[in-house]
Motif scaffolding. Sequence first.
Motif, PDB file in Angstrom:
ATOM      1  N   ASN A  31      15.988  26.108 -41.765  1.00 28.50           N
ATOM      2  CA  ASN A  31      15.175  27.240 -41.302  1.00 28.50           C
ATOM      3  C   ASN A  31      16.063  28.157 -40.469  1.00 28.50           C
ATOM      4  O   ASN A  31      16.574  27.749 -39.420  1.00 28.50           O
ATOM      5  N   THR A  32      16.270  29.357 -40.972  1.00 28.57           N
ATOM      6  CA  THR A  32      17.180  30.288 -40.309  1.00 28.57           C
ATOM      7  C   THR A  32      16.498  31.635 -40.088  1.00 28.57           C
ATOM      8  O   THR A  32      15.428  31.915 -40.636  1.00 28.57           O
ATOM      9  N   ARG A  33      17.170  32.458 -39.308  1.00 31.06           N
ATOM     10  CA  ARG A  33      16.732  33.853 -39.196  1.00 31.06           C
ATOM     11  C   ARG A  33      17.064  34.563 -40.509  1.00 31.06           C
ATOM     12  O   ARG A  33      17.757  34.022 -41.370  1.00 31.06           O
ATOM     13  N   GLU A  34      16.580  35.763 -40.658  1.00 29.04           N
ATOM     14  CA  GLU A  34      16.936  36.561 -41.826  1.00 29.04           C
ATOM     15  C   GLU A  34      18.288  37.232 -41.583  1.00 29.04           C
ATOM     16  O   GLU A  34      18.484  37.916 -40.583  1.00 29.04           O
ATOM     17  N   PHE A  35      19.223  37.022 -42.507  1.00 26.19           N
ATOM     18  CA  PHE A  35      20.551  37.621 -42.407  1.00 26.19           C
ATOM     19  C   PHE A  35      20.596  38.857 -43.299  1.00 26.19           C
ATOM     20  O   PHE A  35      20.254  38.783 -44.481  1.00 26.19           O
TER      21      PHE A  35
END
Length: 247
Positions: free
Chosen positions: A173-177
């Motif tokens: 789960n990551t931020r939007e790049f």
Amino acid sequence: MSEEAKSSSSSLWENIKVLIQALLLALVIRTLLFQPFSIPSGSMMSTLLIGDYLFVSKYSYGYSKYSIPMSPDLFDGRIWGSEPERGDVAVFRLPSDPSVDFIKRVIGLPGDRVQMREGRLFINDEPVEREQVGTFEADDGSAGEGVPLYRETLPNGVSYNTLDLTPNSPGDNTREFVVPDGHYFMLGDNRDNSSDSRFSVGYVPLENFIGRATIIFFSISDDTSPLEIWKWPSELRFDRFFKSAQR
């Protein structure tokens, strides 16, 4: 000087010239055509294994200063450059330390929005097609037992396998790049065991690309040195010889 001494001296010089020519030819091939690389980690399993040796096409993306041995600062950008395509397995120089080579898969192109959500890859807010196709276990047990194996298919139709070692890992789960112009977003196929653009690698400038991985020409168990020839009969992975390094 005697005729025998002259002949010996001439023969020595001829041998030196042949050696110099061979070294220059090898340098040209390594700089302009193909360069050998070895796989030191499991970040690209199951596509590439520790102990795989492969050729990288230097001309696929054109040439930058990093294409030349010692990377002399002779020019900026690329000569005869072409852009990496989504899904390419490529070797590049680490942006934070250009002395280090990395190999990962091109996932995000300039302008793309890339994000991981619950282990699923999203590009431009669209989920990448993904289905479980079985389980995977490395021949040395380094990937654990029965690791879920998924087949991903990118929007351009390129398909490859990925591993899911650990549910809810930090990279799931990551931020939007948002990929900047002239840069690329790189991921390892072994998603839970890869230092890539989600973490310290960051976005990779086009200038940092070395080339496109082409074919595995040699493969041996990761705990065996290629120089230990007496172990070859039991440790060579013959089924990986001349296998594509892309998928």
